[in-house]
Design a protein around this motif. Structure first.
Motif, PDB file in Angstrom:
ATOM      1  N   TYR A  91       0.840  -1.192   0.000  1.00  7.36           N
ATOM      2  CA  TYR A  91       0.000   0.000   0.000  1.00  7.36           C
ATOM      3  C   TYR A  91       0.875   1.241   0.000  1.00  7.36           C
ATOM      4  CZ  TYR A  91       0.587  -0.754   5.109  1.00  7.36           C
ATOM      5  OH  TYR A  91       1.076  -1.009   6.369  1.00  7.36           O
ATOM      6  N   CYS A  92       0.248   2.379  -0.300  1.00 12.82           N
ATOM      7  CA  CYS A  92       0.963   3.658  -0.325  1.00 12.82           C
ATOM      8  C   CYS A  92       1.570   3.933   1.045  1.00 12.82           C
ATOM      9  CB  CYS A  92      -0.004   4.777  -0.710  1.00 12.82           C
ATOM     10  SG  CYS A  92       0.671   6.452  -0.534  1.00 12.82           S
ATOM     11  N   ALA A  93       2.847   4.294   1.065  1.00 12.34           N
ATOM     12  CA  ALA A  93       3.552   4.511   2.324  1.00 12.34           C
ATOM     13  C   ALA A  93       2.970   5.664   3.129  1.00 12.34           C
ATOM     14  CB  ALA A  93       5.039   4.774   2.042  1.00 12.34           C
ATOM     15  N   VAL A  94       2.322   6.612   2.463  1.00 14.46           N
ATOM     16  CA  VAL A  94       1.724   7.753   3.153  1.00 14.46           C
ATOM     17  C   VAL A  94       0.244   7.525   3.421  1.00 14.46           C
ATOM     18  CG1 VAL A  94       1.124  10.213   2.964  1.00 14.46           C
ATOM     19  CG2 VAL A  94       3.393   9.417   2.272  1.00 14.46           C
ATOM     20  N   MET A  95      -0.526   7.269   2.385  1.00 10.94           N
ATOM     21  CA  MET A  95      -1.978   7.211   2.505  1.00 10.94           C
ATOM     22  C   MET A  95      -2.494   5.864   3.005  1.00 10.94           C
ATOM     23  SD  MET A  95      -2.606  10.283   1.680  1.00 10.94           S
ATOM     24  CE  MET A  95      -4.375  10.141   1.884  1.00 10.94           C
ATOM     25  N   GLY A  96      -1.694   4.823   2.870  1.00  9.09           N
ATOM     26  CA  GLY A  96      -2.159   3.499   3.263  1.00  9.09           C
ATOM     27  C   GLY A  96      -3.151   2.896   2.285  1.00  9.09           C
ATOM     28  N   THR A  97      -3.304   3.499   1.118  1.00 13.42           N
ATOM     29  CA  THR A  97      -4.212   2.969   0.090  1.00 13.42           C
ATOM     30  C   THR A  97      -3.581   1.747  -0.554  1.00 13.42           C
ATOM     31  OG1 THR A  97      -4.822   5.266  -0.361  1.00 13.42           O
ATOM     32  CG2 THR A  97      -5.603   3.599  -1.906  1.00 13.42           C
ATOM     33  N   PRO A  98      -4.285   0.618  -0.585  1.00 18.42           N
ATOM     34  CA  PRO A  98      -3.665  -0.599  -1.118  1.00 18.42           C
ATOM     35  C   PRO A  98      -3.461  -0.541  -2.630  1.00 18.42           C
ATOM     36  CG  PRO A  98      -5.967  -0.990  -0.556  1.00 18.42           C
ATOM     37  CD  PRO A  98      -5.639   0.373  -0.053  1.00 18.42           C
ATOM     38  N   PHE A  99      -2.377  -1.176  -3.073  1.00 15.59           N
ATOM     39  CA  PHE A  99      -2.078  -1.323  -4.494  1.00 15.59           C
ATOM     40  C   PHE A  99      -2.455  -2.726  -4.943  1.00 15.59           C
ATOM     41  CE2 PHE A  99       1.545   1.768  -3.459  1.00 15.59           C
ATOM     42  CZ  PHE A  99       0.846   2.877  -3.913  1.00 15.59           C
ATOM     43  N   ALA A 100      -2.817  -2.845  -6.215  1.00 14.48           N
ATOM     44  CA  ALA A 100      -3.127  -4.153  -6.774  1.00 14.48           C
ATOM     45  C   ALA A 100      -1.872  -4.993  -6.931  1.00 14.48           C
ATOM     46  CB  ALA A 100      -3.830  -3.995  -8.118  1.00 14.48           C
ATOM     47  N   HIS A 101      -0.712  -4.320  -7.116  1.00 12.90           N
ATOM     48  CA  HIS A 101       0.549  -5.021  -7.315  1.00 12.90           C
ATOM     49  C   HIS A 101       1.633  -4.351  -6.485  1.00 12.90           C
ATOM     50  CE1 HIS A 101      -1.370  -7.071 -10.671  1.00 12.90           C
ATOM     51  NE2 HIS A 101      -1.729  -5.885 -11.143  1.00 12.90           N
ATOM     52  N   ASP A 102       2.643  -5.099  -6.124  1.00 12.95           N
ATOM     53  CA  ASP A 102       3.764  -4.561  -5.354  1.00 12.95           C
ATOM     54  C   ASP A 102       4.616  -3.688  -6.261  1.00 12.95           C
ATOM     55  OD1 ASP A 102       5.813  -3.992  -3.658  1.00 12.95           O
ATOM     56  OD2 ASP A 102       6.149  -6.055  -3.006  1.00 12.95           O
ATOM     57  N   LEU A 103       4.657  -2.399  -5.944  1.00 13.37           N
ATOM     58  CA  LEU A 103       5.391  -1.430  -6.758  1.00 13.37           C
ATOM     59  C   LEU A 103       6.697  -0.996  -6.107  1.00 13.37           C
ATOM     60  CD1 LEU A 103       2.286   0.716  -7.768  1.00 13.37           C
ATOM     61  CD2 LEU A 103       3.433  -1.035  -9.133  1.00 13.37           C
ATOM     62  N   GLY A 104       7.067  -1.688  -5.026  1.00 14.86           N
ATOM     63  CA  GLY A 104       8.316  -1.377  -4.359  1.00 14.86           C
ATOM     64  C   GLY A 104       8.109  -0.628  -3.057  1.00 14.86           C
ATOM     65  N   GLU A 105       9.088  -0.740  -2.187  1.00 14.24           N
ATOM     66  CA  GLU A 105       8.995  -0.116  -0.868  1.00 14.24           C
ATOM     67  C   GLU A 105       8.931   1.400  -0.989  1.00 14.24           C
ATOM     68  OE1 GLU A 105      11.284  -0.324   3.479  1.00 14.24           O
ATOM     69  OE2 GLU A 105      12.128  -1.325   1.715  1.00 14.24           O
ATOM     70  N   ARG A 117       1.329   9.749   8.000  1.00 15.25           N
ATOM     71  CA  ARG A 117       0.884   8.438   7.512  1.00 15.25           C
ATOM     72  C   ARG A 117      -0.561   8.203   7.937  1.00 15.25           C
ATOM     73  NH1 ARG A 117       5.497   5.095  10.561  1.00 15.25           N
ATOM     74  NH2 ARG A 117       4.857   6.656  12.115  1.00 15.25           N
ATOM     75  N   ALA A 118      -1.279   7.469   7.109  1.00 18.94           N
ATOM     76  CA  ALA A 118      -2.635   7.035   7.462  1.00 18.94           C
ATOM     77  C   ALA A 118      -2.733   5.532   7.252  1.00 18.94           C
ATOM     78  CB  ALA A 118      -3.674   7.752   6.613  1.00 18.94           C
ATOM     79  N   ARG A 119      -3.369   4.872   8.197  1.00 19.74           N
ATOM     80  CA  ARG A 119      -3.576   3.433   8.095  1.00 19.74           C
ATOM     81  C   ARG A 119      -5.006   3.119   8.547  1.00 19.74           C
ATOM     82  NH1 ARG A 119       0.449   4.280   5.811  1.00 19.74           N
ATOM     83  NH2 ARG A 119       2.536   3.386   6.128  1.00 19.74           N
ATOM     84  N   ALA A 120      -5.556   2.027   8.005  1.00 22.13           N
ATOM     85  CA  ALA A 120      -6.880   1.544   8.403  1.00 22.13           C
ATOM     86  C   ALA A 120      -6.842   0.032   8.420  1.00 22.13           C
ATOM     87  CB  ALA A 120      -7.952   2.050   7.443  1.00 22.13           C
ATOM     88  N   ALA A 121      -7.718  -0.559   9.226  1.00 22.92           N
ATOM     89  CA  ALA A 121      -7.708  -2.011   9.383  1.00 22.92           C
ATOM     90  C   ALA A 121      -8.382  -2.727   8.232  1.00 22.92           C
ATOM     91  CB  ALA A 121      -8.368  -2.399  10.710  1.00 22.92           C
ATOM     92  N   VAL A 122      -9.556  -2.232   7.805  1.00 26.18           N
ATOM     93  CA  VAL A 122     -10.376  -2.951   6.822  1.00 26.18           C
ATOM     94  C   VAL A 122     -11.039  -1.988   5.846  1.00 26.18           C
ATOM     95  CG1 VAL A 122     -10.932  -5.004   8.204  1.00 26.18           C
ATOM     96  CG2 VAL A 122     -12.304  -2.930   8.473  1.00 26.18           C
TER      97      VAL A 122
END
Length: 248
Positions: A52-66, A82-87
């Motif tokens: 997921y995006c290191a800042v927004m925590g939005t998940p990516f469909a594919h791993d685009l790198g750290e 940073r923002a994170r969410a559980a589900v």
């Protein structure tokens, strides 16, 4: 005497369990422990995992790198770190939040907080203090509790971190955000939050973890973050139970 009280307490819990068996937070089926979900509902949950995006925590469909950033984080960098969410918000998590927020099911908060603890481990480890997004006094009076505070209190207890529910105030009586467009949400919460002068000592120079129930457009937590930064917080991270996700 203490042993007798303990026995009486366990007996009362047993009787309550027989009379009011715990139900799945998603569908209402009987489950073993209150606040949990049954196997069928569990399989329908969309937990937010890396990548997921290191800042927004939005998940990516594919791993685009750290440390790869989403287009949103690049085009419109948020004031928080940073923002994170559980589900993901749809389905069962939405029903859990509605139950907590509007149907006084505060017993859900400790269970929801366990999911948040897993999702926001790095943010929790880095923070000095945990704050909820506050309600305006009028809305708090009508609802009798703040769902964000219930979640933040439970997260703080699980993580053994300081909890400061009075450090941030909502000073503007805003409209409900539900149903508003993104720009309307931003205008609605602009200037809505303030750190009282006597609370600034709890904020100045500290790393803050700001907790809310759901992340939609981010307008609310962004406005709250700006108020905390004006009070000289060192940094602000955001942790929510659920998040409205784009299609990926």
């Amino acid at each position: 005497m203490n042993g007798a009280r303990g026995l009486a307490g366990r007996l009362a819990e047993h009787v309550a369990g027989l009379l009011f068996p715990p139900q799945c937070a998603g569908c209402g089926r009987e489950v073993s422990n209150p606040g949990t979900v049954c196997g069928r509902c569990w399989s329908r949950l969309r937990f937010i995992e890396r990548p997921y995006c290191a800042v927004m925590g939005t998940p990516f469909a594919h791993d685009l790198g750290e440390n790869f950033l989403s287009a949103e984080a690049i085009a419109d960098p948020p004031p928080f770190q940073r923002a994170r969410a559980a589900v993901g918000h749809d389905g069962i998590p939405r029903r859990m939040i509605v139950g907590l927020k509007y149907h006084d099911q505060t017993n859900l908060a400790p269970w929801m907080a366990q999911w948040m603890l897993r999702a926001g481990g790095e943010l929790i480890a880095d923070c000095d203090v945990i704050l909820p997004v506050p309600l305006h006094a009028f809305r708090f009076w009508s609802r009798r509790f703040n769902q964000a505070a219930e979640l933040a209190r439970a997260v703080a207890a699980l993580a053994d971190k300081p909890f400061e529910p009075e450090a941030l105030k909502r000073v503007k009586r805003t409209r409900q955000q539900v149903g508003l467009a993104a720009t309307e949400r931003q205008r609605n919460v602009s200037g809505a939050f303030r750190v009282p002068n006597d609370q600034e000592i709890k904020i100045r120079g500290r790393s803050i973890l700001l907790v809310d129930d759901v992340y939609t457009t981010g307008a609310t937590v962004k406005a709250a973050t700006r108020a905390l930064l004006r009070a000289h917080a060192a940094s602000v991270d955001v942790l929510t139970f659920s998040r409205v996700l784009p299609e990926i």
